[in-house]
Scaffold this motif. Sequence first.
Motif, PDB file in Angstrom:
ATOM      1  N   SER A 262       9.706  18.079 -13.621  1.00  0.00           N
ATOM      2  CA  SER A 262       8.983  18.985 -14.267  1.00  0.00           C
ATOM      3  C   SER A 262       9.924  20.099 -14.934  1.00  0.00           C
ATOM      4  O   SER A 262      11.359  20.261 -14.201  1.00  0.00           O
ATOM      5  N   ALA A 263       9.591  20.854 -15.768  1.00  0.00           N
ATOM      6  CA  ALA A 263      10.413  21.730 -16.468  1.00  0.00           C
ATOM      7  C   ALA A 263      10.999  22.783 -15.689  1.00  0.00           C
ATOM      8  O   ALA A 263      11.898  23.272 -15.679  1.00  0.00           O
ATOM      9  N   ASP A 264      10.185  23.131 -14.591  1.00  0.00           N
ATOM     10  CA  ASP A 264      10.432  24.334 -13.813  1.00  0.00           C
ATOM     11  C   ASP A 264      11.005  23.821 -12.347  1.00  0.00           C
ATOM     12  O   ASP A 264      11.126  24.417 -11.334  1.00  0.00           O
ATOM     13  N   VAL A 265      11.820  22.542 -12.369  1.00  0.00           N
ATOM     14  CA  VAL A 265      12.155  22.078 -11.072  1.00  0.00           C
ATOM     15  C   VAL A 265      13.146  22.845 -10.582  1.00  0.00           C
ATOM     16  O   VAL A 265      14.083  23.770 -11.272  1.00  0.00           O
ATOM     17  N   GLU A 266      13.166  23.222  -9.319  1.00  0.00           N
ATOM     18  CA  GLU A 266      14.216  23.958  -8.601  1.00  0.00           C
ATOM     19  C   GLU A 266      15.528  23.511  -9.054  1.00  0.00           C
ATOM     20  O   GLU A 266      16.134  22.534  -8.832  1.00  0.00           O
ATOM     21  N   PRO A 267      16.790  24.426  -9.700  1.00  0.00           N
ATOM     22  CA  PRO A 267      17.760  24.181  -9.841  1.00  0.00           C
ATOM     23  C   PRO A 267      18.697  23.226  -8.775  1.00  0.00           C
ATOM     24  O   PRO A 267      19.499  22.386  -9.094  1.00  0.00           O
ATOM     25  N   HIS A 268      18.605  23.632  -7.350  1.00  0.00           N
ATOM     26  CA  HIS A 268      19.365  23.099  -6.554  1.00  0.00           C
ATOM     27  C   HIS A 268      18.694  21.851  -6.070  1.00  0.00           C
ATOM     28  O   HIS A 268      19.643  20.874  -5.804  1.00  0.00           O
ATOM     29  N   ILE A 269      17.436  21.438  -6.150  1.00  0.00           N
ATOM     30  CA  ILE A 269      16.943  20.336  -5.956  1.00  0.00           C
ATOM     31  C   ILE A 269      17.381  19.214  -7.391  1.00  0.00           C
ATOM     32  O   ILE A 269      18.011  18.161  -7.089  1.00  0.00           O
ATOM     33  N   LEU A 270      17.678  19.651  -8.534  1.00  0.00           N
ATOM     34  CA  LEU A 270      18.078  18.679  -9.649  1.00  0.00           C
ATOM     35  C   LEU A 270      19.512  18.771  -9.392  1.00  0.00           C
ATOM     36  O   LEU A 270      19.936  17.438  -9.565  1.00  0.00           O
ATOM     37  N   ASN A 271      20.279  19.554  -8.891  1.00  0.00           N
ATOM     38  CA  ASN A 271      21.657  19.285  -8.709  1.00  0.00           C
ATOM     39  C   ASN A 271      22.026  18.371  -7.386  1.00  0.00           C
ATOM     40  O   ASN A 271      22.883  17.476  -7.767  1.00  0.00           O
ATOM     41  N   GLU A 272      21.140  18.206  -6.355  1.00  0.00           N
ATOM     42  CA  GLU A 272      21.302  17.517  -5.210  1.00  0.00           C
ATOM     43  C   GLU A 272      20.901  16.072  -5.970  1.00  0.00           C
ATOM     44  O   GLU A 272      21.273  15.047  -5.321  1.00  0.00           O
ATOM     45  N   ALA A 273      19.736  15.998  -6.640  1.00  0.00           N
ATOM     46  CA  ALA A 273      19.207  14.731  -7.209  1.00  0.00           C
ATOM     47  C   ALA A 273      20.486  13.926  -7.907  1.00  0.00           C
ATOM     48  O   ALA A 273      20.466  12.642  -7.755  1.00  0.00           O
ATOM     49  N   ALA A 274      20.987  14.746  -8.480  1.00  0.00           N
ATOM     50  CA  ALA A 274      22.108  13.971  -9.551  1.00  0.00           C
ATOM     51  C   ALA A 274      23.076  13.345  -8.633  1.00  0.00           C
ATOM     52  O   ALA A 274      23.751  12.388  -9.001  1.00  0.00           O
ATOM     53  N   ARG A 275      23.379  14.056  -7.377  1.00  0.00           N
ATOM     54  CA  ARG A 275      24.127  13.347  -6.526  1.00  0.00           C
ATOM     55  C   ARG A 275      23.612  11.992  -5.986  1.00  0.00           C
ATOM     56  O   ARG A 275      24.472  10.979  -5.202  1.00  0.00           O
ATOM     57  N   HIS A 276      22.474  11.754  -5.859  1.00  0.00           N
ATOM     58  CA  HIS A 276      21.888  10.697  -5.142  1.00  0.00           C
ATOM     59  C   HIS A 276      21.422   9.760  -6.278  1.00  0.00           C
ATOM     60  O   HIS A 276      20.581   8.612  -5.903  1.00  0.00           O
ATOM     61  N   ILE A 277      21.658   9.682  -7.591  1.00  0.00           N
ATOM     62  CA  ILE A 277      21.260   8.709  -8.620  1.00  0.00           C
ATOM     63  C   ILE A 277      22.203   7.683  -8.532  1.00  0.00           C
ATOM     64  O   ILE A 277      23.472   7.865  -8.372  1.00  0.00           O
ATOM     65  N   GLY A 278      21.679   6.571  -8.647  1.00  0.00           N
ATOM     66  CA  GLY A 278      22.579   5.348  -8.454  1.00  0.00           C
ATOM     67  C   GLY A 278      22.069   4.345  -9.511  1.00  0.00           C
ATOM     68  O   GLY A 278      21.151   4.236 -10.064  1.00  0.00           O
ATOM     69  N   THR A 279      22.949   3.180  -9.295  1.00  0.00           N
ATOM     70  CA  THR A 279      22.537   2.060 -10.336  1.00  0.00           C
ATOM     71  C   THR A 279      21.536   1.168  -9.646  1.00  0.00           C
ATOM     72  O   THR A 279      21.326   1.367  -8.414  1.00  0.00           O
ATOM     73  N   GLU A 280      20.654   0.538 -10.468  1.00  0.00           N
ATOM     74  CA  GLU A 280      19.719  -0.432  -9.858  1.00  0.00           C
ATOM     75  C   GLU A 280      19.862  -1.868 -10.169  1.00  0.00           C
ATOM     76  O   GLU A 280      20.484  -2.330 -11.019  1.00  0.00           O
ATOM     77  N   SER A 281      19.345  -2.541  -9.265  1.00  0.00           N
ATOM     78  CA  SER A 281      19.564  -3.995  -9.437  1.00  0.00           C
ATOM     79  C   SER A 281      18.948  -4.524 -10.549  1.00  0.00           C
ATOM     80  O   SER A 281      17.634  -4.463 -10.964  1.00  0.00           O
ATOM     81  N   PRO A 282      19.394  -5.250 -11.650  1.00  0.00           N
ATOM     82  CA  PRO A 282      19.133  -5.911 -12.622  1.00  0.00           C
ATOM     83  C   PRO A 282      18.069  -7.078 -12.290  1.00  0.00           C
ATOM     84  O   PRO A 282      17.106  -7.308 -13.055  1.00  0.00           O
ATOM     85  N   ARG A 283      18.210  -7.721 -11.338  1.00  0.00           N
ATOM     86  CA  ARG A 283      17.293  -8.793 -10.733  1.00  0.00           C
ATOM     87  C   ARG A 283      16.040  -8.188 -10.476  1.00  0.00           C
ATOM     88  O   ARG A 283      14.935  -8.696 -10.701  1.00  0.00           O
ATOM     89  N   ALA A 284      16.280  -7.150  -9.648  1.00  0.00           N
ATOM     90  CA  ALA A 284      14.852  -6.285  -9.179  1.00  0.00           C
ATOM     91  C   ALA A 284      14.232  -5.922 -10.679  1.00  0.00           C
ATOM     92  O   ALA A 284      12.986  -6.042 -10.714  1.00  0.00           O
ATOM     93  N   LEU A 285      14.904  -5.457 -11.400  1.00  0.00           N
ATOM     94  CA  LEU A 285      14.097  -4.847 -12.807  1.00  0.00           C
ATOM     95  C   LEU A 285      13.554  -6.096 -13.458  1.00  0.00           C
ATOM     96  O   LEU A 285      12.387  -6.084 -13.990  1.00  0.00           O
ATOM     97  N   LEU A 286      14.127  -7.438 -13.529  1.00  0.00           N
ATOM     98  CA  LEU A 286      13.484  -8.224 -13.913  1.00  0.00           C
ATOM     99  C   LEU A 286      12.196  -8.863 -13.204  1.00  0.00           C
ATOM    100  O   LEU A 286      11.226  -9.287 -13.745  1.00  0.00           O
ATOM    101  N   ASP A 287      12.488  -8.876 -12.135  1.00  0.00           N
ATOM    102  CA  ASP A 287      10.962  -9.040 -11.153  1.00  0.00           C
ATOM    103  C   ASP A 287       9.705  -8.183 -11.659  1.00  0.00           C
ATOM    104  O   ASP A 287       8.833  -8.425 -11.824  1.00  0.00           O
ATOM    105  N   LEU A 288      10.255  -6.981 -11.821  1.00  0.00           N
ATOM    106  CA  LEU A 288       9.294  -5.864 -12.230  1.00  0.00           C
ATOM    107  C   LEU A 288       9.028  -6.204 -13.671  1.00  0.00           C
ATOM    108  O   LEU A 288       7.811  -5.450 -13.948  1.00  0.00           O
ATOM    109  N   SER A 289       9.651  -6.671 -14.346  1.00  0.00           N
ATOM    110  CA  SER A 289       9.200  -6.779 -15.678  1.00  0.00           C
ATOM    111  C   SER A 289       8.080  -8.018 -15.939  1.00  0.00           C
ATOM    112  O   SER A 289       7.254  -7.824 -17.019  1.00  0.00           O
ATOM    113  N   LEU A 290       8.063  -8.890 -14.845  1.00  0.00           N
ATOM    114  CA  LEU A 290       6.955  -9.815 -14.866  1.00  0.00           C
ATOM    115  C   LEU A 290       5.726  -8.911 -14.337  1.00  0.00           C
ATOM    116  O   LEU A 290       5.909  -7.741 -14.070  1.00  0.00           O
TER     117      LEU A 290
END
Length: 271
Positions: A172-200
């Motif tokens: 949301s537009a009013d997300v707590e700044p410290h939550i957004l900053n911490e979330a950026a530290r936990h963003i990671g890549t995702e499995s292309p195989r899993a994304l393919l599974d989910l595309s079906l």
Amino acid sequence: MLPPETQLELRSCLPGRRGGAASGRRPPLLFVHGGYCDSWCWDPYFLPWFADRGYAAYALSLRGHGESGGRSTLFVTGIDDYAADVETIVARLPAPPVLIGHSMGAAVIERLLGTRPLRAVALLGPVPPAGLLPMAARLATERPDYLIHMSQLDPSRLSMHVMETLRPYYFSADVEPHILNEAARHIGTESPRALLDLSLRVHWQLPERGGVPVFVMGADGDRICTTDDVRATARHYGVEPVLLPGLAHMLMLDRQWEQPASELLRWLQKL
């Protein structure tokens, strides 16, 4: 499928003495995160809040995410491998848990729901029955740079421009700044195989539910899983969805996080 992953990060928050004997009668809760993140997303609010209400609350990082093992084979990890991770943790818990999944995590739980006896499941912001392709087509039309950033996501090189592109779709537009900053530290890549599974089609079969309670919830400010997507999942299971006003996709990290937590609690108390 890949071999079982034994190194799985599990966060937990257990009831204190205030829970008393009642906490022993309440089922444990196992939260499963969505794509591109890890178990941290449940840690700031949901885990302690439910523990304070007498529930043993756990959150799993799927293989290749957070501090779990399996990063070297993430690119070939499928939804069934993630489902096996959930089963591994379920077997370690003192009692059968209620499984609570968000986005991709909801799809992982739905995979188990179709093949295993489960106590109860809650699906938050779920991938709809038609899978990811219709969602991707919609996002490509609305904001093509979103899909470009997600396909080329390098967590070690997150720029403010990338975060500003992704934020409206997740927070949301009013997300707590410290939550957004911490979330950026936990963003990671995702499995292309899993994304393919989910595309079906996500729902390969109707669940062998045998009376398994199913709860479906979404938010009207969610630009990833829209209210139509949530309704489609709810129709598939023959239940009425809970749709919350104003929240975004990462509703467990929203400034108004107590709304979805309270709705989930009301459902749990009816089990």
